[in-house]
Design a protein around this motif. Structure first.
Motif, PDB file in Angstrom:
ATOM      1  N   LEU A 397       0.812  -1.214   0.000  1.00 42.93           N
ATOM      2  CA  LEU A 397       0.000   0.000   0.000  1.00 42.93           C
ATOM      3  C   LEU A 397       0.850   1.271   0.000  1.00 42.93           C
ATOM      4  O   LEU A 397       0.442   2.287  -0.568  1.00 42.93           O
ATOM      5  CB  LEU A 397      -0.932  -0.008   1.215  1.00 42.93           C
ATOM      6  N   ASP A 398       1.988   1.225   0.628  1.00 39.05           N
ATOM      7  CA  ASP A 398       2.857   2.401   0.707  1.00 39.05           C
ATOM      8  C   ASP A 398       3.874   2.332  -0.434  1.00 39.05           C
ATOM      9  O   ASP A 398       4.679   1.403  -0.510  1.00 39.05           O
ATOM     10  CB  ASP A 398       3.566   2.432   2.060  1.00 39.05           C
ATOM     11  N   HIS A 399       3.822   3.307  -1.328  1.00 44.06           N
ATOM     12  CA  HIS A 399       4.690   3.286  -2.515  1.00 44.06           C
ATOM     13  C   HIS A 399       6.161   3.489  -2.176  1.00 44.06           C
ATOM     14  O   HIS A 399       7.031   3.239  -3.016  1.00 44.06           O
ATOM     15  CB  HIS A 399       4.246   4.376  -3.498  1.00 44.06           C
ATOM     16  N   ARG A 400       6.472   3.911  -0.965  1.00 47.63           N
ATOM     17  CA  ARG A 400       7.876   4.130  -0.591  1.00 47.63           C
ATOM     18  C   ARG A 400       8.652   2.823  -0.505  1.00 47.63           C
ATOM     19  O   ARG A 400       9.885   2.819  -0.566  1.00 47.63           O
ATOM     20  CB  ARG A 400       7.943   4.862   0.747  1.00 47.63           C
ATOM     21  N   PHE A 401       7.954   1.702  -0.349  1.00 52.25           N
ATOM     22  CA  PHE A 401       8.630   0.396  -0.275  1.00 52.25           C
ATOM     23  C   PHE A 401       8.911  -0.191  -1.663  1.00 52.25           C
ATOM     24  O   PHE A 401       9.496  -1.262  -1.756  1.00 52.25           O
ATOM     25  CB  PHE A 401       7.757  -0.600   0.503  1.00 52.25           C
ATOM     26  N   MET A 402       8.500   0.488  -2.703  1.00 54.87           N
ATOM     27  CA  MET A 402       8.624  -0.078  -4.047  1.00 54.87           C
ATOM     28  C   MET A 402      10.082  -0.218  -4.483  1.00 54.87           C
ATOM     29  O   MET A 402      10.401  -0.995  -5.380  1.00 54.87           O
ATOM     30  CB  MET A 402       7.852   0.798  -5.044  1.00 54.87           C
ATOM     31  N   ARG A 403      10.947   0.525  -3.856  1.00 53.84           N
ATOM     32  CA  ARG A 403      12.358   0.480  -4.256  1.00 53.84           C
ATOM     33  C   ARG A 403      13.125  -0.683  -3.623  1.00 53.84           C
ATOM     34  O   ARG A 403      14.292  -0.907  -3.955  1.00 53.84           O
ATOM     35  CB  ARG A 403      13.027   1.788  -3.873  1.00 53.84           C
ATOM     36  N   TYR A 404      12.500  -1.419  -2.717  1.00 53.77           N
ATOM     37  CA  TYR A 404      13.178  -2.502  -2.001  1.00 53.77           C
ATOM     38  C   TYR A 404      12.777  -3.861  -2.579  1.00 53.77           C
ATOM     39  O   TYR A 404      11.621  -4.065  -2.980  1.00 53.77           O
ATOM     40  CB  TYR A 404      12.843  -2.465  -0.506  1.00 53.77           C
ATOM     41  N   TYR A 405      13.730  -4.745  -2.562  1.00 57.40           N
ATOM     42  CA  TYR A 405      13.489  -6.091  -3.083  1.00 57.40           C
ATOM     43  C   TYR A 405      12.500  -6.851  -2.187  1.00 57.40           C
ATOM     44  O   TYR A 405      12.436  -6.607  -0.972  1.00 57.40           O
ATOM     45  CB  TYR A 405      14.784  -6.883  -3.167  1.00 57.40           C
ATOM     46  N   PRO A 406      11.734  -7.762  -2.748  1.00 56.16           N
ATOM     47  CA  PRO A 406      10.820  -8.567  -1.924  1.00 56.16           C
ATOM     48  C   PRO A 406      11.529  -9.353  -0.828  1.00 56.16           C
ATOM     49  O   PRO A 406      10.989  -9.510   0.270  1.00 56.16           O
ATOM     50  CB  PRO A 406      10.169  -9.507  -2.943  1.00 56.16           C
ATOM     51  N   SER A 407      12.736  -9.840  -1.096  1.00 53.95           N
ATOM     52  CA  SER A 407      13.464 -10.594  -0.069  1.00 53.95           C
ATOM     53  C   SER A 407      13.830  -9.703   1.114  1.00 53.95           C
ATOM     54  O   SER A 407      13.804 -10.149   2.273  1.00 53.95           O
ATOM     55  CB  SER A 407      14.734 -11.206  -0.669  1.00 53.95           C
ATOM     56  N   ARG A 408      14.134  -8.454   0.829  1.00 53.59           N
ATOM     57  CA  ARG A 408      14.475  -7.529   1.912  1.00 53.59           C
ATOM     58  C   ARG A 408      13.241  -7.148   2.717  1.00 53.59           C
ATOM     59  O   ARG A 408      13.306  -7.009   3.943  1.00 53.59           O
ATOM     60  CB  ARG A 408      15.138  -6.290   1.323  1.00 53.59           C
ATOM     61  N   VAL A 409      12.120  -6.984   2.038  1.00 53.23           N
ATOM     62  CA  VAL A 409      10.862  -6.687   2.738  1.00 53.23           C
ATOM     63  C   VAL A 409      10.479  -7.846   3.649  1.00 53.23           C
ATOM     64  O   VAL A 409      10.046  -7.642   4.796  1.00 53.23           O
ATOM     65  CB  VAL A 409       9.755  -6.391   1.710  1.00 53.23           C
ATOM     66  N   ALA A 410      10.629  -9.074   3.161  1.00 50.68           N
ATOM     67  CA  ALA A 410      10.289 -10.249   3.967  1.00 50.68           C
ATOM     68  C   ALA A 410      11.193 -10.368   5.187  1.00 50.68           C
ATOM     69  O   ALA A 410      10.726 -10.678   6.294  1.00 50.68           O
ATOM     70  CB  ALA A 410      10.386 -11.512   3.109  1.00 50.68           C
ATOM     71  N   ALA A 411      12.492 -10.127   4.999  1.00 56.89           N
ATOM     72  CA  ALA A 411      13.412 -10.192   6.136  1.00 56.89           C
ATOM     73  C   ALA A 411      13.088  -9.122   7.175  1.00 56.89           C
ATOM     74  O   ALA A 411      13.144  -9.371   8.393  1.00 56.89           O
ATOM     75  CB  ALA A 411      14.847 -10.042   5.635  1.00 56.89           C
ATOM     76  N   THR A 412      12.727  -7.916   6.715  1.00 60.17           N
ATOM     77  CA  THR A 412      12.386  -6.840   7.640  1.00 60.17           C
ATOM     78  C   THR A 412      11.104  -7.155   8.407  1.00 60.17           C
ATOM     79  O   THR A 412      10.997  -6.886   9.614  1.00 60.17           O
ATOM     80  CB  THR A 412      12.225  -5.522   6.869  1.00 60.17           C
ATOM     81  N   ALA A 413      10.121  -7.728   7.706  1.00 62.86           N
ATOM     82  CA  ALA A 413       8.867  -8.084   8.369  1.00 62.86           C
ATOM     83  C   ALA A 413       9.089  -9.145   9.442  1.00 62.86           C
ATOM     84  O   ALA A 413       8.521  -9.060  10.540  1.00 62.86           O
ATOM     85  CB  ALA A 413       7.857  -8.574   7.327  1.00 62.86           C
ATOM     86  N   MET A 414       9.930 -10.129   9.153  1.00 69.21           N
ATOM     87  CA  MET A 414      10.233 -11.151  10.153  1.00 69.21           C
ATOM     88  C   MET A 414      10.987 -10.548  11.344  1.00 69.21           C
ATOM     89  O   MET A 414      10.701 -10.872  12.503  1.00 69.21           O
ATOM     90  CB  MET A 414      11.057 -12.269   9.506  1.00 69.21           C
ATOM     91  N   TYR A 415      11.933  -9.688  11.057  1.00 65.28           N
ATOM     92  CA  TYR A 415      12.709  -9.063  12.130  1.00 65.28           C
ATOM     93  C   TYR A 415      11.816  -8.215  13.036  1.00 65.28           C
ATOM     94  O   TYR A 415      11.863  -8.332  14.267  1.00 65.28           O
ATOM     95  CB  TYR A 415      13.817  -8.206  11.515  1.00 65.28           C
ATOM     96  N   LEU A 416      10.959  -7.372  12.435  1.00 64.39           N
ATOM     97  CA  LEU A 416      10.119  -6.482  13.230  1.00 64.39           C
ATOM     98  C   LEU A 416       9.046  -7.264  13.991  1.00 64.39           C
ATOM     99  O   LEU A 416       8.696  -6.912  15.129  1.00 64.39           O
ATOM    100  CB  LEU A 416       9.485  -5.429  12.330  1.00 64.39           C
ATOM    101  N   ALA A 417       8.533  -8.316  13.396  1.00 70.05           N
ATOM    102  CA  ALA A 417       7.532  -9.137  14.085  1.00 70.05           C
ATOM    103  C   ALA A 417       8.139  -9.800  15.316  1.00 70.05           C
ATOM    104  O   ALA A 417       7.492  -9.887  16.370  1.00 70.05           O
ATOM    105  CB  ALA A 417       6.977 -10.196  13.133  1.00 70.05           C
ATOM    106  N   ARG A 418       9.383 -10.230  15.227  1.00 69.56           N
ATOM    107  CA  ARG A 418      10.052 -10.830  16.391  1.00 69.56           C
ATOM    108  C   ARG A 418      10.311  -9.785  17.474  1.00 69.56           C
ATOM    109  O   ARG A 418      10.252 -10.092  18.667  1.00 69.56           O
ATOM    110  CB  ARG A 418      11.356 -11.488  15.949  1.00 69.56           C
TER     111      ARG A 418
END
Length: 508
Positions: A397-418
């Motif tokens: 939903l936030d277009h600011r994340f469009m510049r990041y790779y999906p693998s990096r987004v997934a790693a960040t989501a796992m890190y922040l969820a922990r």
């Protein structure tokens, strides 16, 4: 007195006489004669060859019955005055034929076209390497593979006098090696000896290789080597290929600069509506990620007017559902959720055009693929995974994340969820199975996610989706945590600035 056997001339009309062709008084072809005809066709003899020989005895001509190949029914009958020689001759024929490769060679004929008593024996070829003849039967031993053995190997090989095959092998080895010592290739011999010495020393060098291959993370795939559904043998190659694909399928993060009628807030409204449609149809998470990727990649390549933006969004969802779902919704359902704003023909034409623009490339490695890989190092914690899914969809939903790779987004989501669920720190296993992302590489994306959480809710459909019990109220939990954390640790002040100097991605 025994009947004297003579060589007779073949009758010129033998091939045209019904009786000679094996037709009895009732007009039926006997089995013996039919087999003789089949044998004649196989051996390639003409119709004028003698099917029934004749014998002259006391001025009377009597027919001689010759046994056909594979049928000896007339051999055991009582022999008449002129049939003794026929019986003796038929006994020479092989009684069974196991192959269709039947060949019969006859002796050379005399000038008066007569058949001599001495005929070449019938030879039957079998599938094996042995051959059987009716006259002289010879059994040829099956060929043994010739192996090159060194002198040391022959000396170490145990000799068994009771085993005939082992003696044959040793004899062949000795004859081959001794008889060809002069022509023996020294390079070949050296290679064989080198291979044997390396195989003997393999046990001593294996621990050294294991020490060199030691790493600081646990091999969690080793326990799944016997499970074919986990494809543990190829998992590293698969994710290496997915890391290449995510680069090829990245949209242009600045494509809105080329759109004359569109703005980023319009895209946010469209994606929030697609999330609502995705929830109503109960589709897979991969379908939503692929649909948004199709929309962004198409808008990166073509300029779209405002009245066609919803058509691009619904068509992207229609294509993604076909690609990911087992049972995708029908086109009538998509027309209905679009409030009949577009006809079926318009959606189908848009589908064709969008696929042509994208060159039919739908191989998008979405963040869900990488999150499943990360969850292995997290021991498949369902709570951590649910919160991580909510954080990953923020990037849609936030277009600011469009510049990041999906693998990096997934790693960040796992890190922040922990971090939100107060799990142990980001260790070596999590770094490895996330694709090599360290905390320093995750920190910029993590700050963007926290910044989205502390702001007022802009996407109602998205917030309500993860506020349900089905998703463990992840949206409410994450927002409460983010507000408390920002009070303690403020975010950087330049997160909301969209400049041309966008942060370059650091691929692991």
């Amino acid at each position: 007195m025994a009947t004297t056997r003579r060589s007779t001339r073949i009758s010129a009309t033998a091939g045209h006489d019904e009786n000679k062709l094996g037709v009895n008084a009732n007009g039926r072809v006997t089995r013996a004669k039919a087999a003789a005809l089949d044998t004649q066709l196989i051996t390639g003899q003409g119709t004028q060859s003698a099917l029934v020989a004749k014998e002259v005895n006391g001025g009377q001509i009597k027919g001689r019955k010759r046994a056909a190949l594979g049928d000896v029914s007339n051999v055991h009958k009582e022999a008449g005055p002129g049939e003794k020689d026929v019986k003796q001759h038929a006994a020479k024929i092989v009684k069974t034929a196991t192959s269709t490769n039947v060949s019969r060679s006859r002796a050379s004929r005399t000038g008066n076209d007569s058949i001599t008593d001495e005929e070449a024996p019938v030879q039957i070829k079998k599938n094996s390497s042995t051959s059987v003849t009716s006259g002289t039967r010879k059994r040829r031993a099956p060929l043994k593979p010739i192996t090159i053995a060194t002198a040391a190997q022959r000396a170490a090989k145990p000799r068994s006098k009771s085993s005939a095959s082992s003696l044959v092998d040793e004899t062949i080895d000795e004859e081959f090696s001794d008889g060809n010592k002069e022509n023996e290739d020294p390079i070949l011999v050296g290679t064989v000896e080198k291979i044997s010495s390396e195989s003997q020393d393999a046990g001593t060098t294996e621990p050294d290789k294991q020490e060199e291959a030691a790493h600081d993370w646990d091999d969690l795939d080793a326990d799944e080597m016997d499970d074919p559904t986990m494809v543990a043998e190829y998992v590293n190659e698969i994710f290496d290929y997915m890391k290449e694909l995510e680069i090829r399928t990245m949209p242009n993060p600045r494509y809105m600069d080329e759109q004359r009628d569109l703005q980023w807030k319009m895209r946010d409204i469209l994606i929030d509506w697609l999330v609502e449609v995705h929830t109503k149809f109960r589709l897979l998470p991969e379908t939503l990620f692929l649909a948004v990727n199709i929309v962004d990649r198409f808008l990166s390549l073509r300029v779209v007017t405002l009245d066609k933006l919803q058509l691009v969004g619904i068509t992207g969802m229609f294509i993604a559902a076909k690609y990911e779902e087992v049972f995708s919704p029908s086109i009538q359902n998509f027309v209905y959720v679009a409030d009949s704003g577009y006809t079926e023909e318009e959606i189908l034409r848009a589908e064709t055009f969008m696929l042509q623009v994208l060159d039919f490339n739908l191989s998008y490695p979405n963040p869900m693929n990488f999150l499943r890989r990360n969850s292995k190092a997290d021991n498949y914690d369902i709570q951590t995974r649910t919160v991580a899914k909510y954080l990953m969809e923020i990037a849609l939903l936030d277009h600011r994340f469009m510049r990041y790779y999906p693998s990096r987004v997934a790693a960040t989501a796992m890190y922040l969820a922990r971090v939100i669920l107060e799990r142990p720190p980001w260790d070596k296993n999590l770094i490895h199975y996330s694709g090599g992302y360290t905390e320093e590489m995750i920190e910029p994306v993590c700050n963007l996610m926290i910044d989205y959480l502390v702001k007022p809710v802009k996407h109602e459909a998205f917030f309500k989706k993860y506020a349900s019990k089905r998703f463990l109220k992840a949206s409410i939990l994450a927002r409460q945590w983010a507000k408390k954390r920002v009070e303690q640790i403020p975010l950087p002040s330049d997160l909301n600035i969209d400049s041309d100097e966008a942060e370059e991605q650091e691929s692991p």
